[in-house]
Design a protein around this motif. Structure first.
Motif, PDB file in Angstrom:
ATOM      1  N   ALA A  52       0.574  -1.482   0.196  1.00 42.38           N
ATOM      2  CA  ALA A  52       0.627  -0.086   0.058  1.00 42.38           C
ATOM      3  C   ALA A  52       0.737   1.160   0.377  1.00 42.38           C
ATOM      4  CB  ALA A  52      -1.116  -0.050   0.642  1.00 42.38           C
ATOM      5  N   ASP A  53       1.951   1.249   0.787  1.00 40.83           N
ATOM      6  CA  ASP A  53       3.017   2.501   0.780  1.00 40.83           C
ATOM      7  C   ASP A  53       3.355   2.679  -0.545  1.00 40.83           C
ATOM      8  OD1 ASP A  53       2.763   2.523   3.191  1.00 40.83           O
ATOM      9  OD2 ASP A  53       4.805   1.591   3.774  1.00 40.83           O
ATOM     10  N   LEU A  54       3.725   1.111  -1.085  1.00 42.24           N
ATOM     11  CA  LEU A  54       4.323   1.183  -2.825  1.00 42.24           C
ATOM     12  C   LEU A  54       3.702   1.885  -3.579  1.00 42.24           C
ATOM     13  CD1 LEU A  54       6.665   0.785  -3.475  1.00 42.24           C
ATOM     14  CD2 LEU A  54       6.163  -1.519  -3.615  1.00 42.24           C
ATOM     15  N   GLY A  55       1.993   1.952  -3.340  1.00 48.21           N
ATOM     16  CA  GLY A  55       1.353   2.489  -5.236  1.00 48.21           C
ATOM     17  C   GLY A  55       0.541   1.366  -5.019  1.00 48.21           C
ATOM     18  N   VAL A  56       0.520  -0.044  -4.393  1.00 44.54           N
ATOM     19  CA  VAL A  56      -0.296  -0.925  -4.419  1.00 44.54           C
ATOM     20  C   VAL A  56      -1.611  -0.678  -4.553  1.00 44.54           C
ATOM     21  CG1 VAL A  56      -0.747  -2.964  -4.349  1.00 44.54           C
ATOM     22  CG2 VAL A  56       0.976  -2.295  -4.594  1.00 44.54           C
TER      23      VAL A  56
ATOM     24  N   ASP B  28      -5.341   8.929  -4.429  1.00 49.10           N
ATOM     25  CA  ASP B  28      -4.169   8.043  -4.533  1.00 49.10           C
ATOM     26  C   ASP B  28      -2.919   8.921  -3.775  1.00 49.10           C
ATOM     27  OD1 ASP B  28      -1.922   6.363  -4.461  1.00 49.10           O
ATOM     28  OD2 ASP B  28      -1.735   7.021  -6.854  1.00 49.10           O
ATOM     29  N   VAL B  30       0.080   8.479  -3.061  1.00 45.28           N
ATOM     30  CA  VAL B  30       1.455   8.065  -3.957  1.00 45.28           C
ATOM     31  C   VAL B  30       1.871   9.114  -5.747  1.00 45.28           C
ATOM     32  CG1 VAL B  30       3.257   6.251  -5.083  1.00 45.28           C
ATOM     33  CG2 VAL B  30       1.922   6.023  -2.572  1.00 45.28           C
ATOM     34  N   ARG B  31       0.560   8.360  -6.351  1.00 39.90           N
ATOM     35  CA  ARG B  31       1.015   9.277  -7.153  1.00 39.90           C
ATOM     36  C   ARG B  31      -0.345  10.318  -7.432  1.00 39.90           C
ATOM     37  NH1 ARG B  31      -0.120   4.133  -7.408  1.00 39.90           N
ATOM     38  NH2 ARG B  31       0.584   3.167  -8.318  1.00 39.90           N
TER      39      ARG B  31
END
Ligand code: SF4
Ligand code: SF4
Lengths: 378, 99
Positions: A52-56, B28, B30-31
């Motif tokens: 989740a932290d990585l962006g999944v 999101d 992250v993005r």
């Protein structure tokens, strides 16, 4: 390497190799891991946090049969707390009363149930499990009753390719939102059973017509996703959307791989979660970087205008058929091995083989060459 | 068992579109972008799509959505109607929006 590494979107978690069914087309490796090699709950939870932290954003919980993990609710709850979309990929048999509701309570978003046939006899024969068809229908009913969207996955091969109209009827009857007509990808057990599974050309052509007609007729009523058969193709598929591009998979013991069959490529070393962090593996693992992007390509891919469409196709199929993982996928008409791949269709037809090596732990022939899968069959 | 005849749902101006259950719009980090999560697929709607989707809350009728967007974009309703209708019908056909 010069390619920018983007964060991964999807992850396929093969929680276990154990499965009540024994499908001859299974894309799991021939050397199936026993329960004592499976990563424990804590390991999966910490992997999911890092993912989740990585962006999944989306995790497919698969196997084997993922509902054999008693901690599935705990895993689903963590993913849902982290805002990750959860998709359960199940064979739909042996699920105890109330379990679907428990999983929904835990935050499960979607269920995909595989049907080995559209007719009960076919389902039982392919999965080698009595009453499987009836149990799957029951599970599908529970999924819909719990208000979850349902996908029916139909893995297609010689023994059920003529059941496609019946699969469509079945999906409508079960009130599914999507039907996946997924021609088997010859990896793992499917590769071992290739001669007994490969359909002939005439059936494949019929299938294409039936599916296209149904897609038009059922537009806005039932989504039909068609995973076409590689061996009959002109161009390859972008396997996993491109090697290590936006998705990856994790084996039951925590080994992180770019795709199902990556383990069949000699010389690549795959790391296990726990020994390394997920971010480390995703960004820096030499195996992930080996075929990332387009820098590794030789001709004809290097100068081809489709190279960012299909990313040169499947590395494991190149390994299995061209004998070189860095070659153009032989499914591509520009590959010098394209004719060899087509020849394997005829070989299967004239082999007269029809019996299966059923998928069982400990019965896989080791050192048998296998290749890659693009979609998930469960 | 009889197969109930499922029908394609067609947009009307009285429809009150909503995201389907188990389809969700999520930011999101992250993005740094809005993602639409759905069974098996992730979409990255552009700004215009986002403005429409945000109004798909099950309370606004299509007529009200058109009025609202016409204000937001300072454009006459007639100019945006066809595009918005096509968008909603398409997203309904893909099982993302309930009409
Ligand atoms: S040559 Fe390579 S990039 Fe071009 S279509 Fe074939 S596999 Fe794809
Ligand atoms: S294909 Fe799926 S259901 Fe069949 S044996 Fe493999 S994991 Fe089990």
């Amino acid at each position: 390497m010069s390619e920018t590494v983007l964060p991964p979107i999807g992850m396929l978690a093969e929680l276990t190799h154990r499965c009540p069914l024994q499908c001859a087309y299974c894309s799991n490796p021939l050397e199936l891991l026993k329960a004592n090699r499976e990563m424990a709950t804590e390991g999966w939870l910490s992997l999911f946090d890092q993912a989740a932290d990585l962006g999944v954003l989306q995790i497919h919980l698969s196997g084997g049969e993922p509902t054999l993990r008693p901690d599935l609710e705990t895993l689903v709850r963590r993913l849902s707390d982290r805002g990750v979309y959860t998709n359960l990929i199940t064979a739909g048999v042996g699920i105890r009363e109330g379990r679907i509701d428990d999983l929904v309570q835990a935050g499960l978003d979607h269920v995909q149930i595989s049907f080995q046939g559209a007719l009960a006899t076919t389902t039982e024969k392919i999965g080698n499990y009595r009453d499987a068809h009836f149990k799957k229908i029951e599970t599908a009913g529970k999924v819909r009753a719990a208000g979850l969207p349902l996908t029916i996955n139909a893995p297609i091969h010689r023994h059920n390719i003529d059941e496609i109209p019946a699969f469509i009827e079945l999906a409508l009857k079960l009130d599914a939102e999507r039907l996946e007509i997924a021609n088997v990808q010859y990896a793992g057990w499917a590769l071992l059973n290739r001669n007994s599974l490969m359909p002939d050309r005439a059936s494949v052509e019929r299938q294409v017509n039936v599916v296209q007609e149904a897609q038009e007729r059922l537009h806005g009523i039932l989504a039909i996703d068609f995973v076409t058969p590689d061996y009959f193709a002109i161009y390859p598929k972008p396997c996993m959307g491109g090697w290590a591009r936006d998705a990856f998979m994790v084996a039951p013991d925590g080994t992180v791989l770019p795709c199902h069959a990556a383990g069949t490529i000699p010389g690549l070393v795959f790391e296990r979660f726990g020994e390394k962090s997920l971010a480390d593996i995703w960004h820096a693992s030499p195996a992930f970087n080996a075929f990332r992007g387009t820098d590794w390509m030789a001709e004809p891919c290097r100068t081809c205008d489709r190279k960012e469409i299909d990313w040169g196709g499947c590395r494991c199929q190149a390994m299995a058929i061209a004998g070189n993982a860095a070659a153009t996928d032989p499914a591509c008409i520009k590959s010098p091995f394209h004719a060899r791949m087509a020849g394997l269709i005829e070989e299967a037809t004239i082999s007269g083989q029809d019996a299966f090596h059923y998928r069982r732990i400990g019965s896989g022939v080791t050192n048998h060459a296998h290749n890659a899968a693009e979609t998930v069959e469960s | 068992m009889m197969t109930p005849q499922r029908q394609r749902i067609l947009l009307s101006h009285r429809s009150t579109p909503a995201l389907k259950p188990h389809v969700r719009l999520q930011y999101d980090k992250v993005r740094q972008a809005w993602a639409l999560l759905s069974p098996e697929k992730v979409f990255w709607p552009d700004d215009v799509s986002l403005d429409i989707l945000r109004l798909c809350d099950g309370t606004h009728s299509v007529t009200q959505i058109l009025e609202e967007l016409s204000m937001q974009y300072d454009a006459p309703i007639e100019e945006i109607t066809a595009d918005v209708e096509t968008f909603l019908q398409d997203w309904s056909d893909r099982s993302l929006v309930a009409l």
